[in-house]
Design an enzyme around this catalytic site. Structure first.
Site, short mmCIF file in Angstrom:
data_model
loop_
_atom_site.label_atom_id
_atom_site.label_comp_id
_atom_site.label_asym_id
_atom_site.label_seq_id
_atom_site.Cartn_x
_atom_site.Cartn_y
_atom_site.Cartn_z
N ASP A 1 40.75 46.00 -31.59
CA ASP A 1 41.69 44.76 -30.88
C ASP A 1 41.58 43.60 -31.66
O ASP A 1 42.50 42.88 -31.88
CB ASP A 1 40.89 44.53 -29.51
CG ASP A 1 41.69 43.45 -28.80
OD1 ASP A 1 42.65 43.53 -28.20
OD2 ASP A 1 40.85 42.33 -28.92
N GLU B 1 43.92 51.23 -30.22
CA GLU B 1 43.33 50.20 -30.67
C GLU B 1 41.91 50.74 -31.12
O GLU B 1 41.37 50.10 -32.41
CB GLU B 1 42.78 48.94 -29.61
CG GLU B 1 43.93 48.10 -29.14
CD GLU B 1 43.49 47.16 -28.07
OE1 GLU B 1 44.17 46.01 -28.16
OE2 GLU B 1 42.82 47.37 -27.32
#
Length: 229
Positions: free
Chosen positions: A47, A119
């Site tokens: 992320d 992610e």
């Protein structure tokens, strides 16, 4: 097992176990014992890698965009629905390792599961090959997703947007004045003054007159749009 996926990602893992972990949902690990790693820690790392890479690209691609515009574009690009759509295009759903309960409840098609896996893969690439490798994958898979057309034009031309707004609010256009320049010939900095029809003025600097004017227009837009919000 993951040969085709690595081709799609444009990255070959030195340690393919990282990729397997990135595709392992916590439900799968929980059903099989604590010795199996799942992807939540990699998702956390990915992320951060994704946000930095996208931020850097938008900053470079749209030099005239205001901070608020860059933030909105980034939010759209890295949103859960957007990442889930991207994960489906990469067919990540076919590689996910899910627990029986999660599988039976539709986890393989769930947007949150898919976006987290994407992610996590970026986090795995970062650990395996570094930031440059992860950034290259982001550029590859996002190649057709960067803002284009009208959206890109809006971010680049704050002067036109400001002119339309001041015409609507004041029936007049803003006035730009070059106040001067400083620095050596190859690194000149230009100072510009923008006068709004209501008498308020803003002064900004830029590496060209155009950039300084666009910067001033962007600040004026934030000022006027904030007042009308």
């Amino acid at each position: 097992m993951f040969e085709k996926l690595q081709d799609v990602l444009c990255y070959r893992f030195a340690d393919v176990r990282l990729l397997e972990t990135a595709l392992t949902h916590s439900s799968y690990a929980n059903e099989r014992g604590t010795e199996i790693e799942h992807n939540e820690r990699l998702e956390y790392l990915g992320d951060a890698v994704l946000e930095l890479t996208v931020s850097e690209q938008l900053f470079t691609r749209f030099p005239e965009a205001r901070e608020g515009q860059l933030t909105r574009m980034r939010a759209r690009l890295v949103s859960k629905p957007s990442l889930a759509e991207l994960a489906r295009e990469l067919k990540l759903d076919t590689y996910l390792l899910l627990g029986k309960g999660e599988e039976s409840q539709g986890g393989r098609t769930r947007s949150s599961v898919l976006s987290d896996a994407f992610e996590a893969i970026l986090g795995a690439i970062f650990l395996d090959g570094g930031y440059a490798a992860a950034g290259k994958t982001v550029l590859h898979v996002f190649s057709s997703r960067w803002p284009q057309g009208a959206e890109a034009a809006r971010t680049k031309d704050a002067k036109s947007t400001l002119q339309e707004l001041t015409q609507r609010l004041f029936k007049e256009r803003p006035v730009y004045t070059l106040l001067g320049s400083s620095g050596p010939e190859h690194e000149k900095i230009f100072k510009v003054r923008l006068l709004l029809p209501d008498g308020r003025a803003l002064e900004t600097e830029g590496q060209s007159v155009k950039r300084a004017e666009q910067k001033a227009a962007g600040l004026a837009l934030e000022l006027l749009e904030g007042e009308s919000a």
